[in-house]
Design a protein around this motif. Structure first.
Motif, PDB file in Angstrom:
ATOM      1  N   UNK A  52       0.859  -1.184   0.000  1.00 15.34           N
ATOM      2  CA  UNK A  52       0.000   0.000   0.000  1.00 15.34           C
ATOM      3  C   UNK A  52       0.892   1.230   0.000  1.00 15.34           C
ATOM      4  N   UNK A  53       0.457   2.264  -0.728  1.00 14.22           N
ATOM      5  CA  UNK A  53       1.210   3.523  -0.746  1.00 14.22           C
ATOM      6  C   UNK A  53       0.289   4.630  -0.250  1.00 14.22           C
ATOM      7  N   UNK A  54       0.804   5.435   0.685  1.00 14.00           N
ATOM      8  CA  UNK A  54       0.062   6.623   1.123  1.00 14.00           C
ATOM      9  C   UNK A  54       0.794   7.812   0.524  1.00 14.00           C
ATOM     10  N   UNK A 119      -9.103  -1.293   4.904  1.00 12.76           N
ATOM     11  CA  UNK A 119      -9.968  -1.660   3.790  1.00 12.76           C
ATOM     12  C   UNK A 119      -9.164  -1.830   2.506  1.00 12.76           C
ATOM     13  N   UNK A 120      -8.230  -0.911   2.263  1.00 13.06           N
ATOM     14  CA  UNK A 120      -7.436  -0.993   1.033  1.00 13.06           C
ATOM     15  C   UNK A 120      -6.618  -2.280   1.016  1.00 13.06           C
ATOM     16  N   UNK A 121      -6.046  -2.628   2.169  1.00 12.65           N
ATOM     17  CA  UNK A 121      -5.240  -3.857   2.227  1.00 12.65           C
ATOM     18  C   UNK A 121      -6.125  -5.094   2.113  1.00 12.65           C
ATOM     19  N   UNK A 122      -7.306  -5.048   2.733  1.00 16.61           N
ATOM     20  CA  UNK A 122      -8.265  -6.153   2.599  1.00 16.61           C
ATOM     21  C   UNK A 122      -8.620  -6.356   1.130  1.00 16.61           C
ATOM     22  N   UNK A 123      -8.825  -5.234   0.467  1.00 14.64           N
ATOM     23  CA  UNK A 123      -9.217  -5.291  -0.940  1.00 14.64           C
ATOM     24  C   UNK A 123      -8.092  -5.920  -1.757  1.00 14.64           C
ATOM     25  N   UNK A 124      -6.872  -5.524  -1.423  1.00 13.82           N
ATOM     26  CA  UNK A 124      -5.719  -6.082  -2.133  1.00 13.82           C
ATOM     27  C   UNK A 124      -5.660  -7.605  -1.945  1.00 13.82           C
ATOM     28  N   UNK A 125      -5.867  -8.047  -0.704  1.00  9.67           N
ATOM     29  CA  UNK A 125      -5.804  -9.478  -0.432  1.00  9.67           C
ATOM     30  C   UNK A 125      -6.945 -10.221  -1.117  1.00  9.67           C
ATOM     31  N   UNK A 130      -8.987 -13.598  -5.502  1.00 14.24           N
ATOM     32  CA  UNK A 130      -9.888 -13.577  -6.672  1.00 14.24           C
ATOM     33  C   UNK A 130      -9.166 -14.114  -7.896  1.00 14.24           C
ATOM     34  N   UNK A 131      -7.901 -13.700  -8.051  1.00 15.41           N
ATOM     35  CA  UNK A 131      -7.137 -14.076  -9.237  1.00 15.41           C
ATOM     36  C   UNK A 131      -6.982 -15.589  -9.348  1.00 15.41           C
ATOM     37  N   UNK A 132      -7.022 -16.254  -8.197  1.00 18.94           N
ATOM     38  CA  UNK A 132      -6.852 -17.706  -8.229  1.00 18.94           C
ATOM     39  C   UNK A 132      -8.170 -18.421  -8.576  1.00 18.94           C
ATOM     40  N   UNK A 151     -19.570   1.800   2.012  1.00 18.24           N
ATOM     41  CA  UNK A 151     -18.991   1.302   0.753  1.00 18.24           C
ATOM     42  C   UNK A 151     -18.333  -0.049   0.974  1.00 18.24           C
ATOM     43  N   UNK A 152     -17.578  -0.124   2.043  1.00 18.76           N
ATOM     44  CA  UNK A 152     -16.794  -1.329   2.286  1.00 18.76           C
ATOM     45  C   UNK A 152     -17.682  -2.533   2.586  1.00 18.76           C
ATOM     46  N   UNK A 153     -18.679  -2.321   3.449  1.00 22.63           N
ATOM     47  CA  UNK A 153     -19.574  -3.426   3.819  1.00 22.63           C
ATOM     48  C   UNK A 153     -20.308  -3.938   2.583  1.00 22.63           C
ATOM     49  N   UNK A 154     -20.829  -3.004   1.775  1.00 23.40           N
ATOM     50  CA  UNK A 154     -21.568  -3.417   0.576  1.00 23.40           C
ATOM     51  C   UNK A 154     -20.648  -4.112  -0.418  1.00 23.40           C
ATOM     52  N   UNK A 155     -19.432  -3.575  -0.549  1.00 25.95           N
ATOM     53  CA  UNK A 155     -18.487  -4.175  -1.495  1.00 25.95           C
ATOM     54  C   UNK A 155     -18.165  -5.609  -1.078  1.00 25.95           C
ATOM     55  N   UNK A 156     -17.906  -5.804   0.222  1.00 23.33           N
ATOM     56  CA  UNK A 156     -17.572  -7.134   0.720  1.00 23.33           C
ATOM     57  C   UNK A 156     -18.732  -8.095   0.503  1.00 23.33           C
TER      58      UNK A 156
END
Length: 221
Positions: A52-54, A119-125, A130-132, A151-156
């Motif tokens: 992650x980059x800030x 959330x950003x790191x969760x999304x990355x993981x 997903x890719x697999x 946003x996060x809850x709905x996305x998950x």
């Protein structure tokens, strides 16, 4: 075995800001690297690719947008959170186009800031797993809400149920994302009614002007 600590790169020209973020994030058990500006950041990314980059938008020499463009050339997928002192419309829009997971205003509460990181790191993981998996999506849904939690809850929830999810943090962001990817529109938009900037009703009108086949569900508190 302990999973490797997630690596966060903090890019900011102000030493106080770097120091504060370094302290905060190491306490939260992340591995933190710091960079004083764009050039320095690109070097560090090549040496040790972060999770992650800030990134500060307002920096002398190479500004945030230039840095962002160069980062994207090196790494298309790394999650990026923009730190922005003041809302600069044009810059924010350019940043969104370059694939940013959040734009966080400086001075936002620590809790919210840490949330956007988790959330950003969760999304990355999630993306990694997903890719697999074989890619079959039930459809594309866009979630538009100015509250990161929602946003996060709905996305998950929707991702778990097999939908491909795009998120937008306000009306402008939603419209930009739909225009940028006109060939691949969401079938459905979950649209928050009350948002700062462009409100839900205006966003609804604009979405329908771009493509009136997109279904819209208004979400109200």
């Amino acid at each position: 075995p302990m999973a490797d600590k997630e690596k966060i790169l903090v890019v900011d020209d102000e030493v106080m800001m770097r120091d504060m973020l370094y302290t905060l994030l190491t306490r939260k058990n992340y591995t933190v690297l710091t960079a004083t500006g764009g050039e320095d950041a690109l070097l560090k990314i090549k040496q040790t690719p972060p999770d992650l980059i800030i990134l500060d938008l307002m920096m002398p020499k190479m500004n945030g947008i230039e840095t962002l463009q160069r980062i994207r050339q090196l790494d298309k997928n790394v999650e990026i959170i923009i730190l922005s002192g003041i809302a600069i419309e044009n810059m924010d829009q350019q940043a969104q186009k370059l694939g940013v997971s959040e734009i966080v205003r400086k001075g936002v509460g620590v809790e919210l800031f840490l949330k956007s990181i988790t959330y950003a790191l969760d999304r990355r993981n999630a993306k990694k797993t997903e890719l697999q998996k074989p890619k079959t999506s039930k459809g594309r849904i866009m979630v538009v809400d100015d509250e990161i939690d929602i946003r996060f809850i709905l996305e998950k929830f929707l991702t778990k149920h097999g939908y491909e999810v795009i998120t937008a943090q306000n009306g402008e962001d939603a419209i930009n994302k739909i225009i940028q990817d006109k060939a691949n529109p969401p079938q459905l938009v979950l649209l928050d009614i009350t948002m700062p900037g462009m409100d839900g009703m205006v966003a609804l009108k604009k979405i329908k002007e771009i493509n009136n086949k997109i279904g819209v569900v208004m979400v109200s508190g």
